[in-house]
Design an enzyme around this catalytic site. Sequence first.
Site, PDB file in Angstrom:
ATOM      1  N   LYS A 104       0.874  -1.183   0.000  1.00  0.00           N
ATOM      2  CA  LYS A 104       0.000   0.000   0.000  1.00  0.00           C
ATOM      3  C   LYS A 104       0.901   1.220   0.000  1.00  0.00           C
ATOM      4  O   LYS A 104       2.034   1.161   0.489  1.00  0.00           O
ATOM      5  CB  LYS A 104      -0.875   0.019   1.259  1.00  0.00           C
TER       6      LYS A 104
HETATM    7  P1  NAD Z   1     -12.854   7.622  -2.667  1.00  0.00           P
HETATM    8  O1  NAD Z   1     -11.847   8.658  -2.380  1.00  0.00           O
HETATM    9  O2  NAD Z   1     -13.358   7.467  -4.049  1.00  0.00           O
HETATM   10  O3  NAD Z   1     -14.120   7.831  -1.709  1.00  0.00           O
HETATM   11  C1  NAD Z   1     -14.016   7.948  -0.326  1.00  0.00           C
HETATM   12  C2  NAD Z   1     -15.349   8.456   0.193  1.00  0.00           C
HETATM   13  O4  NAD Z   1     -15.308   8.521   1.622  1.00  0.00           O
HETATM   14  C3  NAD Z   1     -15.693   9.854  -0.305  1.00  0.00           C
HETATM   15  O5  NAD Z   1     -17.077   9.929  -0.576  1.00  0.00           O
HETATM   16  C4  NAD Z   1     -15.328  10.717   0.901  1.00  0.00           C
HETATM   17  O6  NAD Z   1     -16.013  11.942   0.927  1.00  0.00           O
HETATM   18  C5  NAD Z   1     -15.750   9.812   2.016  1.00  0.00           C
HETATM   19  N1  NAD Z   1     -15.170  10.200   3.303  1.00  0.00           N
HETATM   20  C6  NAD Z   1     -13.904  10.583   3.567  1.00  0.00           C
HETATM   21  N2  NAD Z   1     -13.767  10.903   4.855  1.00  0.00           N
HETATM   22  C7  NAD Z   1     -14.971  10.698   5.427  1.00  0.00           C
HETATM   23  C8  NAD Z   1     -15.470  10.868   6.738  1.00  0.00           C
HETATM   24  N3  NAD Z   1     -14.688  11.289   7.729  1.00  0.00           N
HETATM   25  N4  NAD Z   1     -16.779  10.566   6.965  1.00  0.00           N
HETATM   26  C9  NAD Z   1     -17.586  10.127   5.973  1.00  0.00           C
HETATM   27  N5  NAD Z   1     -17.158   9.977   4.705  1.00  0.00           N
HETATM   28  C10 NAD Z   1     -15.872  10.250   4.443  1.00  0.00           C
HETATM   29  O7  NAD Z   1     -12.242   6.245  -2.133  1.00  0.00           O
HETATM   30  P2  NAD Z   1     -12.709   4.771  -2.459  1.00  0.00           P
HETATM   31  O8  NAD Z   1     -11.777   4.223  -3.465  1.00  0.00           O
HETATM   32  O9  NAD Z   1     -14.164   4.745  -2.684  1.00  0.00           O
HETATM   33  O10 NAD Z   1     -12.338   4.053  -1.080  1.00  0.00           O
HETATM   34  C11 NAD Z   1     -13.261   3.948   0.010  1.00  0.00           C
HETATM   35  C12 NAD Z   1     -12.825   2.802   0.913  1.00  0.00           C
HETATM   36  O11 NAD Z   1     -12.802   1.592   0.148  1.00  0.00           O
HETATM   37  C13 NAD Z   1     -11.437   2.903   1.514  1.00  0.00           C
HETATM   38  O12 NAD Z   1     -11.406   2.290   2.777  1.00  0.00           O
HETATM   39  C14 NAD Z   1     -10.578   2.103   0.538  1.00  0.00           C
HETATM   40  O13 NAD Z   1      -9.370   1.640   1.113  1.00  0.00           O
HETATM   41  C15 NAD Z   1     -11.527   0.977   0.236  1.00  0.00           C
HETATM   42  N6  NAD Z   1     -11.253   0.233  -0.983  1.00  0.00           N
HETATM   43  C16 NAD Z   1     -11.220   0.834  -2.192  1.00  0.00           C
HETATM   44  C17 NAD Z   1     -10.986   0.088  -3.343  1.00  0.00           C
HETATM   45  C18 NAD Z   1     -11.016   0.679  -4.722  1.00  0.00           C
HETATM   46  O14 NAD Z   1     -10.976  -0.087  -5.695  1.00  0.00           O
HETATM   47  N7  NAD Z   1     -11.110   1.980  -4.874  1.00  0.00           N
HETATM   48  C19 NAD Z   1     -10.740  -1.289  -3.229  1.00  0.00           C
HETATM   49  C20 NAD Z   1     -10.797  -1.888  -1.973  1.00  0.00           C
HETATM   50  C21 NAD Z   1     -11.063  -1.117  -0.858  1.00  0.00           C
END
Ligand code: NAD
Length: 418
Positions: A104
């Site tokens: 990561k």
């Molecule tokens: P992203 O940046 O596209 O979205 C993150 C979202 O969380 C946004 O809507 C943001 O406003 C919101 N957010 C941030 N801080 C917040 C808070 N304090 N309270 C409420 N909402 C909040 O990111 P993503 O890719 O959608 O990732 C989201 C989660 O999924 C993370 O934990 C990431 O590690 C996990 N994840 C993502 C992927 C991927 O393919 N993108 C894969 C596996 C896991």
Amino acid sequence: MAYEFFKVVQKHLEIAAKVVELPQHVADILSQPKNELIVNFPVRMDDGTMRLFKGYRIQHNNIRGPYKGGIRYHQDVHLDDVKALASMMTWKCSLMDIPYGGAKGGVKVDPHKHSKDELMRITRRFTHALGSNIGPEYDIPAPDVGTTAQMMVWMMDSYMNRSDDLAKNAQRGIVTGKTINAGGSQGREQATGQGAVVCVREWAKAQNLDLKGKTAIVQGFGNVGSFASRFLDQLGVKLLATGDHTCYIRNDKGIDVTALFAYARKNGSIKGFDGADVITREEFFKTKADIFIPAALENQIGAQEAQWLDVKMISEGANGPTNPEGDKVLEEKGIVVAPDILANAGGVTVSYFEWIQNKRSEFWELDEVEARLEKRMVRQYAKVMTYANERKIPTRIAAYAVSLENLKLAYEERGIFP
Ligand code: NAD
């Protein structure tokens, strides 16, 4: 006191290690990352000034294949979280039978506070700073919180420009989650949200529950949350409430997901959307629904939030959304949890498909990608749930244990060098 995310993940490892009788030396190896890289790099801002940024790349384990894991852009990124998230990639890839290890990365930066040009220069300089510590057969980044397909293309381009012309095309697989045009895969953008909803669907199927007309709440409306909402919508599940870093919103009749999706894409957040009322975070967690998909950040469901929650099933789109106190309460309340390393593994699964396509210079149709993703998610969901039921252990520990069985075998077969 700051949340010790890495310690929490290490604890899960410790408990699951006992379940699979993992040899102590393997548990010791897996308890720490192999490599921890910190880089400080200068970037020119739009106004001509220079700013120094801190970036991380943690390579946790590569016994089953190249290091693999996303890059996070967030103001609170620090070493401890990145170590936790890197180790979770090892568990996730092993759980899903994907021939990758875990890694990561991240940059301490609030992407909302920078122009597109600044983000491009940050991304290119970070890639340059990582240098030969990443590579398409060695360590392959992808998007995570705060990073996008466009940023992956900038990373790819910066990395490709290091090689001479004859070798350039072979470097395309340096990152996954790219735009389709740059060599990305059909279906990658929505894959994580899709996988999380496959878990919901399998859960419902196991108990003959018709999802049509059921209700959900989703925390986070970025990549994972917005696509998960769309897939739920397609199954006839009503989205009652959602929230992001700007606010939480609710509409008891159901939020128009298509409209909110378009709105959030255009405006960068859900703030100002007029199809729902603004509520507090507490009201969000107290919203009665059948399903909850956390898709924001780690450590969101503690004992308090778990008490508030009035749902039947949680599919963890985010990494580490539930802390150990939260887990305890959810278990007492009998809420079913599809744990993160399973529920959000759709992303890395399609990343793997993208990498294969890049290696072979192939381009798969969407239905082929979806069929392969579906098959793997369904299979591993069943495996984890059966493992948990048979041993009467929490699903989170079962997911870690299934993953550790593969890693244990890898160490048994290969031994320790020399
Ligand atoms: P992203 O940046 O596209 O979205 C993150 C979202 O969380 C946004 O809507 C943001 O406003 C919101 N957010 C941030 N801080 C917040 C808070 N304090 N309270 C409420 N909402 C909040 O990111 P993503 O890719 O959608 O990732 C989201 C989660 O999924 C993370 O934990 C990431 O590690 C996990 N994840 C993502 C992927 C991927 O393919 N993108 C894969 C596996 C896991």
